[in-house]
Design a protein around this motif. Structure first.
Motif, PDB file in Angstrom:
ATOM      1  N   PHE A  27       0.824  -1.207   0.000  1.00 20.30           N
ATOM      2  CA  PHE A  27       0.000   0.000   0.000  1.00 20.30           C
ATOM      3  C   PHE A  27       0.862   1.262   0.000  1.00 20.30           C
ATOM      4  N   GLU A  28       1.956   1.253   0.728  1.00 21.48           N
ATOM      5  CA  GLU A  28       2.849   2.410   0.667  1.00 21.48           C
ATOM      6  C   GLU A  28       3.497   2.510  -0.715  1.00 21.48           C
ATOM      7  N   GLY A  29       3.715   1.363  -1.361  1.00 25.54           N
ATOM      8  CA  GLY A  29       4.220   1.373  -2.727  1.00 25.54           C
ATOM      9  C   GLY A  29       3.229   1.991  -3.699  1.00 25.54           C
ATOM     10  N   LEU A  30       1.931   1.747  -3.492  1.00 23.51           N
ATOM     11  CA  LEU A  30       0.913   2.376  -4.330  1.00 23.51           C
ATOM     12  C   LEU A  30       0.913   3.884  -4.144  1.00 23.51           C
ATOM     13  N   GLU A  31       1.126   4.328  -2.925  1.00 18.33           N
ATOM     14  CA  GLU A  31       1.223   5.770  -2.678  1.00 18.33           C
ATOM     15  C   GLU A  31       2.409   6.366  -3.444  1.00 18.33           C
ATOM     16  N   ASP A  32       3.553   5.705  -3.390  1.00 16.94           N
ATOM     17  CA  ASP A  32       4.759   6.217  -4.045  1.00 16.94           C
ATOM     18  C   ASP A  32       4.633   6.225  -5.564  1.00 16.94           C
ATOM     19  N   GLU A  41       0.194  15.082  -6.726  1.00 17.12           N
ATOM     20  CA  GLU A  41       1.209  15.968  -6.164  1.00 17.12           C
ATOM     21  C   GLU A  41       1.126  16.066  -4.639  1.00 17.12           C
ATOM     22  N   ALA A  42       0.160  15.391  -4.046  1.00 16.62           N
ATOM     23  CA  ALA A  42       0.064  15.374  -2.586  1.00 16.62           C
ATOM     24  C   ALA A  42       1.202  14.532  -2.007  1.00 16.62           C
ATOM     25  N   ALA A  43       1.426  14.664  -0.722  1.00 17.31           N
ATOM     26  CA  ALA A  43       2.452  13.859  -0.068  1.00 17.31           C
ATOM     27  C   ALA A  43       2.023  12.391  -0.057  1.00 17.31           C
ATOM     28  N   ALA A  44       2.978  11.517  -0.342  1.00 11.79           N
ATOM     29  CA  ALA A  44       2.684  10.087  -0.300  1.00 11.79           C
ATOM     30  C   ALA A  44       2.349   9.675   1.126  1.00 11.79           C
ATOM     31  N   GLY A  45       1.278   8.927   1.281  1.00 12.87           N
ATOM     32  CA  GLY A  45       0.834   8.512   2.599  1.00 12.87           C
ATOM     33  C   GLY A  45       1.752   7.472   3.223  1.00 12.87           C
ATOM     34  N   LEU A  66      -0.955  -4.574  16.907  1.00 10.07           N
ATOM     35  CA  LEU A  66      -0.489  -3.377  16.216  1.00 10.07           C
ATOM     36  C   LEU A  66      -1.631  -2.795  15.390  1.00 10.07           C
ATOM     37  N   MET A  67      -1.871  -1.518  15.545  1.00  4.52           N
ATOM     38  CA  MET A  67      -2.821  -0.800  14.704  1.00  4.52           C
ATOM     39  C   MET A  67      -2.014   0.075  13.752  1.00  4.52           C
ATOM     40  N   SER A  68      -2.175  -0.146  12.462  1.00  3.46           N
ATOM     41  CA  SER A  68      -1.464   0.616  11.435  1.00  3.46           C
ATOM     42  C   SER A  68      -2.489   1.359  10.592  1.00  3.46           C
ATOM     43  N   VAL A  69      -2.462   2.668  10.634  1.00  5.75           N
ATOM     44  CA  VAL A  69      -3.463   3.480   9.947  1.00  5.75           C
ATOM     45  C   VAL A  69      -2.771   4.535   9.085  1.00  5.75           C
ATOM     46  N   MET A  70      -3.211   4.652   7.849  1.00 11.96           N
ATOM     47  CA  MET A  70      -2.758   5.698   6.934  1.00 11.96           C
ATOM     48  C   MET A  70      -3.945   6.607   6.639  1.00 11.96           C
ATOM     49  N   ARG A  71      -3.720   7.907   6.748  1.00 11.96           N
ATOM     50  CA  ARG A  71      -4.783   8.881   6.497  1.00 11.96           C
ATOM     51  C   ARG A  71      -4.297   9.931   5.506  1.00 11.96           C
ATOM     52  N   GLY A  72      -5.194  10.342   4.614  1.00 11.97           N
ATOM     53  CA  GLY A  72      -4.925  11.473   3.744  1.00 11.97           C
ATOM     54  C   GLY A  72      -3.807  11.292   2.760  1.00 11.97           C
ATOM     55  N   GLY A  73      -3.665  10.100   2.199  1.00 10.74           N
ATOM     56  CA  GLY A  73      -2.640   9.868   1.202  1.00 10.74           C
ATOM     57  C   GLY A  73      -3.078  10.265  -0.195  1.00 10.74           C
ATOM     58  N   ARG A  74      -2.236   9.961  -1.162  1.00 12.77           N
ATOM     59  CA  ARG A  74      -2.576  10.228  -2.557  1.00 12.77           C
ATOM     60  C   ARG A  74      -3.679   9.301  -3.052  1.00 12.77           C
ATOM     61  N   VAL A  75      -3.614   8.048  -2.606  1.00 10.08           N
ATOM     62  CA  VAL A  75      -4.518   7.003  -3.079  1.00 10.08           C
ATOM     63  C   VAL A  75      -5.525   6.604  -2.006  1.00 10.08           C
ATOM     64  N   PHE A  76      -5.047   6.461  -0.778  1.00 16.26           N
ATOM     65  CA  PHE A  76      -5.883   6.011   0.332  1.00 16.26           C
ATOM     66  C   PHE A  76      -6.312   7.212   1.174  1.00 16.26           C
TER      67      PHE A  76
END
Length: 296
Positions: A27-32, A41-45, A66-76
Motif C-alpha cells: 500500500f505504501e508502494g501504491l502511494e509512491d 502531487e500530494a504527499a505520499a501517505g 499493532l494498529m497501522s493506519v494511513m490517512r490522507g494519502g494520494r490514493v488512500f
C-alpha cells in the motif's frame, strides 16, 4: 494445552503478522507510484503504527497487537491494517454467543485465545473500490477454528473489477477443492448483507467462520490462501482506477455508500461486536469506519 497447539498458535500469529507486513509495504508502494492523475502531487501517505492492548478485568496481561493506519494519502483516504493476539476469559455475553454457535464446553471453561489480521481501505478516488479483508484463528479449551474472507465495496461498480476480484479468489481457493470457492462466495453474499436496507453492502467476495475440518494444517493452508489472494485481487484495480478523474457527484455517491458500510459494521459485523465486548482497544476495533460518510 498440547505442545502442538502452542506451536500452531505461534505459526498462525506469525503468519498474520507477515501478511500485515506485505500489505503495508504494497500500500505504501501504491502511494509512491501514484505520480499521475488526481492528487498525484500530494504527499505520499505513510502508516502510523500504534501498539494496542486489551483490557482485562483483573489487570493481568491480556494481549494486544499493532494498529497501522494511513490517512490522507494520494490514493488512500483512510486505511487500517491491524494485527492482534489476545487471550483471557470470555465475559458472560461472549460465552452465550459462543455457546449459541455450538462451541463445546465454553460455559465450563471460558478461556480463549485469538489472533488475526483485519483490514479496511477507504479510497480517495470514488472510482477505486473500498475493500475489506480479515483472517483469524480462535481457540478455546474445547475447540479451535479459523475464519475470515474479503469483499469488495465499490460506490461506482465496474463489472470487470468485480470479475477480476472474484476470479482471483477462485484461483487461490480451487486447489483446496473446487467446492470451496462457491461455498465461501455464497456465505459472503449472506453475511455481507444489510437487512434493514434490503441490499448487499458491496459486490461480494468470500467468507467463512467456525472452520474446523478436524485437520488443522488443511484449515490453516486454506486461511493462508484467503490472505494470499487479497493483494493480487485488489491492487490491479487500484492501479487501473486511481488515475480516473472524478466530480462532485462521484464523491457524493462515495460518501453515501460509506454510510452503508458504517451501518453494517456498527450493527451487524461479528468482529466489531466481539472486539468491543472483550475489551480490545476501541480505536483499533473501530478503525474500519470511514473518515467521512453521508446519509440522505
Amino acid at each position: 494445552m498440547s505442545g502442538d497447539m502452542l506451536d500452531q498458535k505461534a505459526r498462525a500469529a506469525t503468519w498474520f503478522r507477515e501478511l500485515r507486513d506485505q500489505i503495508v509495504a504494497a500500500f505504501e508502494g501504491l502511494e509512491d507510484s501514484h505520480t499521475t492523475g488526481p492528487l498525484n502531487e500530494a504527499a505520499a501517505g505513510r502508516f502510523e503504527v500504534t501498539e494496542t492492548t486489551r483490557a482485562s478485568d483483573d489487570g493481568s496481561d491480556a494481549g494486544g497487537g499493532l494498529m497501522s493506519v494511513m490517512r490522507g494519502g494520494r490514493v488512500f483516504e483512510k486505511v487500517g491494517v491491524n494485527v492482534s493476539e489476545v487471550y483471557g476469559t470470555l465475559g458472560e455475553a461472549a460465552q452465550k454467543a459462543m455457546a449459541a454457535r455450538g462451541v463445546p464446553g465454553i460455559a465450563d471453561n471460558p478461556r480463549f485465545w485469538a489472533s488475526g489480521i483485519s483490514l479496511v481501505a477507504h479510497m480517495q478516488n470514488p472510482h477505486v473500490p473500498a475493500v475489506h479483508m480479515n483472517t483469524r484463528m480462535f481457540w478455546t479449551p474445547g475447540a479451535w477454528w479459523f475464519g475470515g474472507g474479503s469483499d469488495l465495496n465499490p460506490c461506482i461498480e465496474y463489472d470487470a473489477d468485480t470479475a477480476h476480484f472474484h476470479a482471483t479468489q477462485k484461483a487461490h481457493l480451487d486447489p483446496h477443492g473446487t467446492d470451496i470457492y462457491p461455498r465461501l462466495k455464497a456465505w459472503a453474499d449472506e453475511y455481507f448483507y444489510i437487512p434493514h436496507r434490503h441490499r448487499a453492502r458491496g459486490v461480494g467476495g468470500i467468507f467463512m467462520d467456525d472452520q474446523n475440518s478436524g485437520d488443522w494444517e488443511t484449515d490453516f493452508a486454506l486461511t493462508q490462501d484467503i490472505g494470499r489472494a487479497f493483494l493480487p485481487a485488489f491492487v490491479p484495480l487500484v492501479e487501473q482506477r486511481r488515475v480516473q478523474p472524478w466530480d462532485d457527484a462521484d464523491k457524493d455517491a462515495q460518501l453515501v455508500h460509506r454510510g452503508l458500510y458504517a451501518e453494517y459494521n456498527l450493527v451487524y459485523d461479528r468482529g466489531t461486536k466481539f472486539g468491543l465486548a472483550t475489551g480490545h482497544d476501541a480505536n483499533a476495533v473501530l478503525m474500519s469506519l470511514p473518515p467521512l460518510a453521508k446519509w440522505v
